[in-house]
Design an enzyme around this catalytic site. Structure first.
Site, mmCIF file in Angstrom:
data_model
loop_
_atom_site.group_PDB
_atom_site.id
_atom_site.type_symbol
_atom_site.label_atom_id
_atom_site.label_comp_id
_atom_site.label_asym_id
_atom_site.label_seq_id
_atom_site.Cartn_x
_atom_site.Cartn_y
_atom_site.Cartn_z
ATOM 1 N N GLY A 67 -10.235 2.346 -5.965
ATOM 2 C CA GLY A 67 -8.817 2.709 -5.897
ATOM 3 C C GLY A 67 -8.614 4.041 -5.209
ATOM 4 N N ASP B 245 -4.635 0.025 3.113
ATOM 5 C CA ASP B 245 -4.323 1.303 2.462
ATOM 6 C C ASP B 245 -3.147 2.007 3.131
ATOM 7 O OD1 ASP B 245 -5.960 1.547 0.223
ATOM 8 O OD2 ASP B 245 -7.700 1.989 1.473
ATOM 9 N N CYS C 108 7.588 -15.343 9.104
ATOM 10 C CA CYS C 108 6.736 -15.577 10.265
ATOM 11 C C CYS C 108 6.276 -17.036 10.309
ATOM 12 C CB CYS C 108 5.583 -14.581 10.253
ATOM 13 S SG CYS C 108 5.008 -14.215 11.912
ATOM 14 N N LEU C 109 5.050 -17.341 9.892
ATOM 15 C CA LEU C 109 4.626 -18.736 9.863
ATOM 16 C C LEU C 109 5.572 -19.564 8.991
ATOM 17 C CD1 LEU C 109 2.446 -20.841 10.633
ATOM 18 C CD2 LEU C 109 1.292 -20.251 8.520
ATOM 19 N N LYS D 295 -20.350 6.677 -19.459
ATOM 20 C CA LYS D 295 -21.583 7.299 -18.934
ATOM 21 C C LYS D 295 -21.297 8.144 -17.687
ATOM 22 C CE LYS D 295 -25.035 6.097 -20.931
ATOM 23 N NZ LYS D 295 -25.528 6.817 -22.130
ATOM 24 N N HIS E 281 7.970 -9.484 9.769
ATOM 25 C CA HIS E 281 7.397 -9.243 8.433
ATOM 26 C C HIS E 281 8.174 -8.144 7.707
ATOM 27 C CE1 HIS E 281 3.701 -11.671 8.742
ATOM 28 N NE2 HIS E 281 3.814 -11.429 10.036
ATOM 29 N N GLU F 205 8.213 -7.408 4.708
ATOM 30 C CA GLU F 205 7.482 -6.802 3.580
ATOM 31 C C GLU F 205 6.881 -5.438 3.922
ATOM 32 O OE1 GLU F 205 6.616 -9.494 5.278
ATOM 33 O OE2 GLU F 205 4.444 -9.859 5.324
HETATM 34 N N1 GLN Z 1 0.377 -18.205 13.367
HETATM 35 C C1 GLN Z 1 1.709 -17.882 13.735
HETATM 36 C C2 GLN Z 1 1.778 -17.162 15.077
HETATM 37 O O1 GLN Z 1 0.796 -16.681 15.564
HETATM 38 C C3 GLN Z 1 2.379 -17.035 12.672
HETATM 39 C C4 GLN Z 1 1.778 -15.690 12.496
HETATM 40 C C5 GLN Z 1 2.188 -15.004 11.235
HETATM 41 O O2 GLN Z 1 2.683 -15.635 10.327
HETATM 42 N N2 GLN Z 1 1.923 -13.724 11.132
HETATM 43 O O3 GLN Z 1 2.823 -17.082 15.675
#
Ligand code: GLN
Length: 534
Positions: free
Chosen positions: A16, A71, A380-381, A186, A505, A507
């Protein structure tokens, strides 16, 4: 001279160190200092982009498009900073830079060596990262004693150019194992690890001990004695229920005071109210109502593979005052299993991913969410799968697919851009921040509340613009679009309580104190679903 804190690890890996480094960053930021963070990774990959999420967890993407160690995600979330490619120094990066320079004749007449050439290269990167900051925190990956991390440790050692320097602090993190047979913690492994660090020429100023149980004063004194640091510089970090508590655990033992004393820094402010409130809210989580989210992905067995996503969902759940119950779904399971999981869920999320394994199961689960009015967020995907599902089920294009999974499909709703075709795989990813214009009167606009956003990307394939018209005609709106490159960024279903897919993304941009609106609204919709309101 800027100030540096080097954080090394001993005894075992996965202690961690990332959380400890981030927590120290948080503490010092609360004192008003400008903090930069660096992770040194001793592996020979140039970046984390080519590594398996099964082994190394998530690949974190910075705004400027670097594919880095996860990280950096902790750093961004804890310290609330936006890192860049310079925040991740891999052995691969420094070696390839040295070899490049050597070939170009930069070292003519010299023998190019680990010391001083490689260590200078590393130090230059430390120094560059300090520009405009009060303190740079450098986490050195791996464990003291590994062959690979030696050049990084040597560079860290060389940074303290004189014995009385007040500019550098070395913090060593070690394991204090608990033996249940004798009911004892320990300290021997810590002794050995400090010895090993000293052999390299680094005398730790502060030791952080990781243990299952809190350390008592006697044990702290013992470790202090053999490692020649005062007992107050032995900081213990026992396991805690949630990682966001670690800054206050360190604060209670005076970690910030120790560091400021060693660096001869002063601060009259300390503001952690918002952070402390967030931690309190997490502590209450068990008393809250649950919201059950199915996450259907390929890497569900290693939770670190979706680190930022899990954190973003947690931030959003806290914001909504609910307890998150994530039900991981392996989409290679049978339709019955998928039916069952989706039926018992309040929301479905399909994260990013690569390759065709489990794709049909993902498409099937999206179909269920679409037909049963279950809130859906495709990332994304996940967005690409939603487009495929819609084309097949609603537009009747039975063979619709992404050319990632079927190069011969007659209906490539997800495809490569013209300029990406016939190029090597490595160079074709869309990485980092790209702008997206959001259409008014859409769910996306309701979520973001503005018409221009920037989000981080990491993908190769794109929505095929030839299908925009037919999608829109059947109520799948293109609500986010990159006007400059003419790329679809967000799709959403009009006649559904919450069905949205994003090519980026989100997130990576969620922070504990500023949760990402997409996740906040997704969880809000899922709560409504639980309450039978949708
Ligand atoms: N595999 C898909 C692409 O390359 C989605 C990539 C992903 O979800 N980061 O476009």
């Amino acid at each position: 001279m800027p100030k540096y804190i080097f954080i090394t690890g001993g005894v075992v890996s996965s202690l961690g160190k990332g959380i400890t480094s981030s927590s120290i960053g948080r503490l010092l930021k609360s004192h008003g200092f400008k903090i930069n963070m660096i992770k040194c990774d001793p592996y020979l990959n140039v970046d984390a982009g080519t590594m398996s999420p099964f082994q190394h967890g998530e690949v974190f993407v910075t705004e400027d498009g670097a594919e880095t160690d996860l990280d950096l995600g902790h750093y961004e979330r804890f310290v609330d900073i936006n890192t860049t490619a310079d925040s991740n120094i891999t052995a691969g990066k420094v070696y390839s830079s040295i070899i490049d320079k050597e070939r170009k004749g930069a070292y003519l007449g010299q023998t190019v060596q680990v010391i001083p050439h490689l260590t200078n290269e590393i130090k230059e990167r430390f120094i560059k990262a300090s520009d405009g900051y009060d303190i740079v925190i450098v986490e050195i990956g791996g464990t003291v004693g590994d062959i690979e991390s030696l050049p990084f440790l040597e560079a860290a050692r060389q940074m303290r150019t004189n014995r009385n320097s007040n500019d550098i602090v070395y913090i060593h993190l070690t394991l204090v194992p608990y033996l249940s047979s004798s009911d004892e913690l320990k300290t021997k492994p810590t002794q050995h690890s400090v010895m090993k660090l000293r052999e390299i020429g680094i005398d730790p100023d502060i030791i952080v001990t990781r243990s299952e149980k809190p350390l008592d004063a006697d044990l702290k004194r013992k470790i202090a004695l053999f490692s020649s640091v005062p007992p107050e510089a032995i900081i213990e970090a026992h396991d805690v229920k949630n990682i966001y508590e670690v800054p206050s655990l360190l604060k209670r033992q005076g970690m910030d005071e120790q560091i400021m004393m060693l660096l001869r820094l002063r601060s009259n402010i300390y503001n952690s109210t918002e952070w402390d409130n967030f931690v309190k809210n997490i502590d209450m989580i068990d008393s809250l109502k649950k919201v059950r989210i199915v996450m259907a992905g390929k890497y569900v067995k290693l939770k670190d593979s979706y680190k930022s996503l899990n954190e973003a969902l947690l931030h959003a759940a806290i914001e909504n005052g609910v307890k998150l119950d994530i039900d991981y779904l392996d989409t290679e399971e049978s339709k019955d299993v998928i039916d069952d999981k989706i039926k018992n869920s309040n929301g479905l999320i399909i994260p990013g991913g690569f390759g065709g394994r489990g794709i049909e199961g993902k498409i099937y689960s999206i179909k269920l969410a679409r037909e049963q009015n279950i809130p859906f967020l495709g990332i994304c995907l996940g967005m690409q799968c939603a487009a495929i599902e819609f084309a097949r089920s609603v537009l009747g294009l039975k063979d619709a697919n992404s050319i990632e999974f079927n190069t011969k499909t007659k209906n490539p709703v997800i495809t490569l851009m013209e300029n990406q075709k016939n190029v090597n795989k490595g160079g074709t990813m869309r990485l980092g921040n790209y702008p997206c214009t959001i259409k008014k009167n859409t769910l996306a606009y309701k979520i973001y509340g503005k018409t221009l956003i920037q989000e981080r990307h990491r993908h190769r394939f794109e929505f095929n613009n030839n299908y925009i018209r037919v999608f829109e005609a059947k109520n799948m709106a293109i609500s986010g679009f990159n006007r400059k490159d003419k790329l679809v960024e967000i799709i959403e279903l009009k006649k559904h309580p919450f069905f949205i897919g994003v090519q980026f993304h989100p997130e990576f941009n969620s922070r504990p104190l500023s949760p990402h609106p997409l996740f906040v609204e997704f969880i809000k919709a899922s709560v409504k679903r639980r309450e039978n309101e949708i």
